[in-house]
Design a protein around this motif. Structure first.
Motif, mmCIF file in Angstrom:
data_model
loop_
_atom_site.group_PDB
_atom_site.id
_atom_site.type_symbol
_atom_site.label_atom_id
_atom_site.label_comp_id
_atom_site.label_asym_id
_atom_site.label_seq_id
_atom_site.Cartn_x
_atom_site.Cartn_y
_atom_site.Cartn_z
ATOM 1 N N LYS A 19 -8.555 2.687 -7.122
ATOM 2 C CA LYS A 19 -7.334 1.883 -6.934
ATOM 3 C C LYS A 19 -6.981 1.775 -5.453
ATOM 4 C CE LYS A 19 -5.670 0.828 -11.071
ATOM 5 N NZ LYS A 19 -5.624 -0.543 -11.513
ATOM 6 N N GLU A 22 -9.356 -0.662 -3.973
ATOM 7 C CA GLU A 22 -8.965 -2.009 -4.400
ATOM 8 C C GLU A 22 -7.782 -2.516 -3.579
ATOM 9 O OE1 GLU A 22 -7.233 -4.296 -8.376
ATOM 10 O OE2 GLU A 22 -7.885 -2.221 -8.522
ATOM 11 N N ARG A 23 -6.801 -1.653 -3.363
ATOM 12 C CA ARG A 23 -5.627 -2.047 -2.578
ATOM 13 C C ARG A 23 -6.022 -2.384 -1.137
ATOM 14 N NH1 ARG A 23 0.101 -0.704 -3.424
ATOM 15 N NH2 ARG A 23 1.152 -1.097 -1.473
ATOM 16 N N THR A 24 -6.953 -1.616 -0.594
ATOM 17 C CA THR A 24 -7.434 -1.865 0.761
ATOM 18 C C THR A 24 -8.153 -3.208 0.840
ATOM 19 O OG1 THR A 24 -7.640 0.509 1.143
ATOM 20 C CG2 THR A 24 -8.877 -0.938 2.618
ATOM 21 N N THR A 26 -7.800 -5.784 -1.150
ATOM 22 C CA THR A 26 -6.807 -6.840 -1.339
ATOM 23 C C THR A 26 -6.056 -7.106 -0.037
ATOM 24 O OG1 THR A 26 -6.569 -6.285 -3.672
ATOM 25 C CG2 THR A 26 -4.759 -7.516 -2.669
ATOM 26 N N PHE A 42 -1.270 -4.028 3.322
ATOM 27 C CA PHE A 42 -1.564 -2.811 2.572
ATOM 28 C C PHE A 42 -0.298 -2.246 1.928
ATOM 29 C CE2 PHE A 42 -2.119 1.775 2.085
ATOM 30 C CZ PHE A 42 -3.269 1.804 1.311
ATOM 31 N N GLY A 44 2.251 -3.973 1.136
ATOM 32 C CA GLY A 44 2.845 -4.968 0.244
ATOM 33 C C GLY A 44 4.151 -5.532 0.752
ATOM 34 N N GLU A 65 0.909 5.676 -3.144
ATOM 35 C CA GLU A 65 0.220 5.809 -1.859
ATOM 36 C C GLU A 65 1.168 6.007 -0.677
ATOM 37 O OE1 GLU A 65 1.264 1.796 -2.872
ATOM 38 O OE2 GLU A 65 -0.081 3.142 -3.943
#
Length: 161
Positions: A19, A22-24, A26, A42, A44, A65
């Motif tokens: 996850k 994935e966030r990185t 994105t 990162f 958001g 995170e």
């Protein structure tokens, strides 16, 4: 680390660790579309609708995170949100081409960063030549004041050619 080594390392990760990857990814992809820096993507950070031309509002979700071992948002993350809000306001509302850098920033912590979102509201306090003094309040989604911050920014003029 080359691509093959990176893929091999990813294969060994847990679902929770994937996850984060994935966030990185994105965040990197969003940088191409919205031209906003990696860290903002990162975290958001998004601009909020604000009818008041004297302020600028942005927010970020509170996810795992950004939590410290006490399950509250790291103070540095909250300060980063305030810094981003003040700088983003200057770049967006004051000058579409010029850039701004933080010269000094002071942050007071009032409450733990908890809830589902942090909302930053920035405003100009004073401007003298290329020096801008800013202020920012960060609240959580329940309306609790989490941080007050002030910052001094230098305006870097871009050529108009």
């Amino acid at each position: 680390m080359d691509k093959q080594q990176l893929l091999a390392a990813i294969e060994q990760l847990s679902d929770r660790e994937c996850k984060a990857i994935e966030r990185t990814l994105t965040a990197v992809q969003n940088m191409k579309e919205n031209k906003y820096p990696f860290l903002g993507n990162f975290l958001g950070v998004t601009e909020e609708t604000d009818a008041d031309s004297e302020t600028f509002v942005c927010s970020m979700p509170i996810g795992r995170e950004v939590l410290n071992p006490y399950r509250i948002v790291y103070g540095g993350i909250t300060a980063t949100l305030a810094d981003m809000a003040m700088g983003w306001m200057l770049e967006k509302r004051i000058s579409g081409q010029d850039k701004f850098v933080t010269l000094d920033m002071h942050t007071n912590y009032h409450r733990a960063g908890t809830g589902k979102r942090l909302i930053a509201t920035a405003r100009v306090i004073n401007q003298a030549q290329d020096i801008w003094q800013m202020a920012c309040d960060v609240h959580n989604d329940r309306g609790d004041l989490v941080v007050t911050s002030t910052g001094t920014f230098l305006q870097l003029h871009r050529s108009r050619d």
